[in-house]
Motif scaffolding. Sequence first.
Motif, short mmCIF file in Angstrom:
data_model
loop_
_atom_site.label_atom_id
_atom_site.label_comp_id
_atom_site.label_asym_id
_atom_site.label_seq_id
_atom_site.Cartn_x
_atom_site.Cartn_y
_atom_site.Cartn_z
N THR A 504 5.84 2.45 -7.08
CA THR A 504 5.10 1.31 -7.63
C THR A 504 5.90 0.03 -7.44
O THR A 504 6.93 0.00 -6.76
CB THR A 504 4.82 1.54 -9.12
OG1 THR A 504 6.07 1.58 -9.83
CG2 THR A 504 4.07 2.85 -9.34
N ASP A 505 5.41 -1.03 -8.06
CA ASP A 505 6.11 -2.32 -7.98
C ASP A 505 7.48 -2.28 -8.62
O ASP A 505 8.34 -3.12 -8.31
CB ASP A 505 5.26 -3.40 -8.65
CG ASP A 505 3.94 -3.63 -7.91
OD1 ASP A 505 3.89 -3.27 -6.73
OD2 ASP A 505 3.00 -4.17 -8.51
N ALA A 506 7.72 -1.32 -9.50
CA ALA A 506 9.02 -1.26 -10.19
C ALA A 506 10.16 -1.02 -9.21
O ALA A 506 11.27 -1.52 -9.40
CB ALA A 506 8.99 -0.16 -11.25
N CYS A 507 9.91 -0.25 -8.14
CA CYS A 507 10.98 0.03 -7.18
C CYS A 507 11.43 -1.25 -6.48
O CYS A 507 12.61 -1.41 -6.14
CB CYS A 507 10.52 1.07 -6.16
SG CYS A 507 9.45 0.45 -4.87
N CYS A 526 1.75 3.13 1.15
CA CYS A 526 2.08 3.30 -0.27
C CYS A 526 1.01 2.58 -1.08
O CYS A 526 1.05 1.35 -1.24
CB CYS A 526 3.48 2.74 -0.57
SG CYS A 526 4.80 3.61 0.30
N LYS A 527 0.05 3.33 -1.57
CA LYS A 527 -1.18 2.76 -2.12
C LYS A 527 -0.97 1.99 -3.42
O LYS A 527 -1.79 1.13 -3.76
CB LYS A 527 -2.20 3.88 -2.36
CG LYS A 527 -2.50 4.73 -1.14
CD LYS A 527 -3.12 3.95 0.00
CE LYS A 527 -3.51 4.86 1.15
NZ LYS A 527 -4.07 4.13 2.29
N ARG A 528 0.10 2.23 -4.16
CA ARG A 528 0.26 1.61 -5.48
C ARG A 528 1.03 0.30 -5.43
O ARG A 528 1.28 -0.33 -6.45
CB ARG A 528 0.95 2.59 -6.43
CG ARG A 528 0.17 3.88 -6.65
CD ARG A 528 0.86 4.78 -7.64
NE ARG A 528 0.90 4.21 -8.97
CZ ARG A 528 1.47 4.79 -10.04
NH1 ARG A 528 2.04 5.97 -9.88
NH2 ARG A 528 1.49 4.19 -11.20
N ILE A 529 1.42 -0.12 -4.25
CA ILE A 529 2.14 -1.38 -4.10
C ILE A 529 1.15 -2.54 -4.16
O ILE A 529 0.12 -2.53 -3.48
CB ILE A 529 2.93 -1.41 -2.78
CG1 ILE A 529 4.02 -0.35 -2.80
CG2 ILE A 529 3.52 -2.79 -2.52
CD1 ILE A 529 4.81 -0.26 -1.52
N THR A 530 1.45 -3.55 -4.97
CA THR A 530 0.56 -4.69 -5.17
C THR A 530 1.29 -5.99 -4.83
O THR A 530 2.39 -5.99 -4.30
CB THR A 530 0.04 -4.73 -6.61
OG1 THR A 530 1.15 -4.99 -7.50
CG2 THR A 530 -0.61 -3.42 -7.01
N ASP A 531 0.66 -7.11 -5.18
CA ASP A 531 1.25 -8.42 -4.93
C ASP A 531 2.56 -8.62 -5.67
O ASP A 531 3.42 -9.40 -5.24
CB ASP A 531 0.26 -9.53 -5.33
CG ASP A 531 -0.94 -9.57 -4.39
OD1 ASP A 531 -0.81 -9.05 -3.27
OD2 ASP A 531 -1.99 -10.11 -4.78
N GLY A 532 2.73 -7.93 -6.80
CA GLY A 532 3.97 -8.07 -7.55
C GLY A 532 5.19 -7.63 -6.75
O GLY A 532 6.29 -8.16 -6.94
N SER A 533 5.02 -6.67 -5.86
CA SER A 533 6.13 -6.22 -5.03
C SER A 533 6.60 -7.33 -4.11
O SER A 533 7.80 -7.55 -3.92
CB SER A 533 5.71 -5.00 -4.22
OG SER A 533 5.32 -3.95 -5.07
N LEU A 534 5.67 -8.04 -3.51
CA LEU A 534 6.04 -9.14 -2.60
C LEU A 534 6.75 -10.25 -3.36
O LEU A 534 7.68 -10.87 -2.84
CB LEU A 534 4.79 -9.68 -1.91
CG LEU A 534 4.18 -8.78 -0.83
CD1 LEU A 534 2.90 -9.38 -0.31
CD2 LEU A 534 5.15 -8.57 0.30
N MET A 535 6.33 -10.50 -4.59
CA MET A 535 6.99 -11.53 -5.39
C MET A 535 8.44 -11.13 -5.68
O MET A 535 9.33 -11.98 -5.69
CB MET A 535 6.23 -11.76 -6.69
CG MET A 535 6.79 -12.87 -7.55
SD MET A 535 5.78 -13.22 -8.99
CE MET A 535 5.89 -11.65 -9.85
N SER A 536 8.69 -9.83 -5.88
CA SER A 536 10.06 -9.37 -6.14
C SER A 536 10.94 -9.48 -4.91
O SER A 536 12.15 -9.65 -5.02
CB SER A 536 10.03 -7.92 -6.63
OG SER A 536 9.27 -7.79 -7.81
N LEU A 537 10.35 -9.40 -3.72
CA LEU A 537 11.13 -9.44 -2.48
C LEU A 537 11.44 -10.86 -2.02
O LEU A 537 12.29 -11.05 -1.15
CB LEU A 537 10.38 -8.72 -1.36
CG LEU A 537 10.16 -7.21 -1.53
CD1 LEU A 537 9.38 -6.66 -0.36
CD2 LEU A 537 11.48 -6.48 -1.66
#
Length: 824
Positions: A504-507, A526-537
């Motif tokens: 998920t975005d937590a990783c 990875c189906k559970r990845i959302t826009d929050g992941s991109l913000m973390s990167l």
Amino acid sequence: MASLRTADSRLRSYFKENYIPQVCEALLCGLLITCPEDPLKYLQKMIITIMESGLESLLWDMCIDPSMKPKIRRLSETYMEQLFGLDDQLMTPELMIKACTFYTGHLVKTHFCIWRDIAIPLINEENILAEKMEKAIEYDNFRLQKYVFRLWHSYAAGQKKLLTEALLRIRKMCHHYKLIITLTKWRDKARYEYKKREDELMLKHELQLRKWRSKVKVAAKEEPIPPEHSLSKASLLGGIPECDISLLPERAVSQIFYYLTLRELVICGQVCHSWMLMTQASSLWNSIDFSKVKNIITDKYIVSTLQRWRLNVLRLNFRGCLLRSKTLRSVSLCRNLQELNVSDCPTLTDESMRYISEGCAGVLYLNLSNTTITNRTMRLLPRYFPNLQNLSLAYCRKFTDKGLRYLNLGNGCHKLIYLDLSGCTQISVQGFRNIANSCTGIMHLTINDMPTLTDNCVKALAEKCTRITSIVFIGAPHISDCAFKALSTCNLRKIRFEGNKRITDACFKYIHKNYPNINHIYMVDCKRITDGSLMSLSPLKQLTVLNLANCIRIGDVGLKQFLDGPVSTRIRELNLSNCIHLSDASIVKLSERCSNLNYLSLRNCEYLTDLGIEHIVYIFSLVSVDLSGTNISNEGLMSLSRHKKLKELSLSECYKITDVGIQAFCKGSLILEHLDVSYCPQLSDEIIKALAIYCIYLTSLSIAGCPKITDSAMEMLSAKCHYLHILDISGCVLLTDQMLEDLQMGCKQLRILKMQYCRLISKEAARRMSSMVQQQEYNPNDPPLWFGYDYEGKPLTKQEITPLKEDEEITVTDSIYSGEEEVV
């Protein structure tokens, strides 16, 4: 009382009722004025006096001796006594006379002035009025002049401003007209040069095509020759001058022969005596690859080759070779061997590995993947390979956790930096603990196709292997965010996951927090990845490669937040295939922020239009772009033609493009090397003609699923594109054997040829062509229904395009010919 303001109210009442402040004031004043010799007796006497007189009549000067009081008595309550002279001490007769005189004079003066003003009329009233009128007129004229001057000043300033603006406009117009004249002349010159270049290219194309056809006619008149000699005969027709390679420097000759395979090297050694001497150079036998000739080479030749060059061999590749045990034992003769690949060798046994290990102690790279080795071989590794750095045990399922424990025997495998355990599903958590105890220096870890891999396995490995910088977990569905938390002690630089639904975005928050130097991230499907992941990167400053293909929940908002960070200036490769929520806004942001982007994939981004594609032109560093499955049209291709630096373009399944758009793009992309227009049935021979004229450096072309392509177009391609390495013509139902003959003569560097569902190409022609290429796929059957057209290239109706039922499915075995099989 001032000091008692904050005191108790009862205390304050007591002080007030008994006149305590007044008594203290009178006693203190008496002491200060009288200054008695004995102050105590003086105070006692005064207190008695105050008691006798009473507190009501107490005054502040009561304790002062009357002789010491001032002579002037206290003023009365009114001033009448002073006014009538009753107070002889303050008012004297002289002062009274002066006061009365002053008062009387003031009254006389006041009344006289009033009487004079009333009784005596003004004599010069008219003159005074005239003077006042004159002053009023003068003042009025002054105000009028001032008002007029202000109006004139504002008018003059406005006129001056208008004049300045007019001059500026005139200057701009003059400059604009000069620019128009200059641009007109430049445009005319550019059009003339462009037309001149077009004419030269067309003339050159016609001349080369005419020369090519003349060669074909000459070749047709010659007697038929075997396929193995046709290439040399065709080269003679080209008029290439003969060259004695032995006259070249030894270093140049070695470099030329270095690119040949073992089979080609042996053939070159049979040409003549000088070539045989050149092929016997020791540097050419440092690396021997038997895998490419595994179907034709014999064990006897392998043994003799290894015996002859045993001191020079550094790298051996036996991948997929079916060898006898005696042949494998001969590997032990190569004492200086550093790299050994025996993957996919079904005859490799523990006994063979024992012989190899005893003779090749200097091996650094060992690939044992997909073999039948057991714990016996695992026991040999730390004993005989102390310098082993790279080890691949992929799909070796016969060793156990106990075998991994053997890696810690003796000196152990503590120098191991790369380990591949893909497909080793028998390894448990204890096995990973054994690896962690034995191989603490691992830096690169690959574990693919491992459905039994869990977070506990990763935790057991990460406890002691803190130097891990690269992990690849493809096909590990049970890995979750906890694995990233366990790897927080490592300095990861590369992460690759695929097909995981628990991440998920937590990783990505762990990545941002614990791995600031990471530069490669592959999170595919990875189906559970959302826009929050991109913000973390977005804060990562070293990230250069990001692959989020098939992460369908990513949209414009997340990509915008990602590109707003410092990562946008470092990113080199971005893959957003099948991120279906992306639109033109994302492309606009990419063009603004990603100045160093080289590779971009937007495959199947359905909301992408020509407006967004137009902004791709402003990514000047871009060399490869994938727009397959998008809504790009001819206008978008014309915009891309202005880029000038694109080398790779994929337009598969783009149904809005036509021949006109491809022609316009080819005219502006003279350095194009790869083009994929597969499954665009609307395209015809015109695109092949444009490629032959403008894109002569083409190395890879896919026109699969284009039924309108004919032999005449492929003839032009063969005549001009001599650097073609990969060609896919599957589903081009109008192509015949003539096309293969043209390819044999023109595209001599062709390595991979795919011609599935080409029913007009005969099996004999495909067999002859297989000797010219390294890999070939051929199928003479009709194209399947999902191609959208029949065996004649005619479009199918919706009723005809229906899936086959299970009982109606026809299994067709593809006919695949290779150069090696043809030799056999």
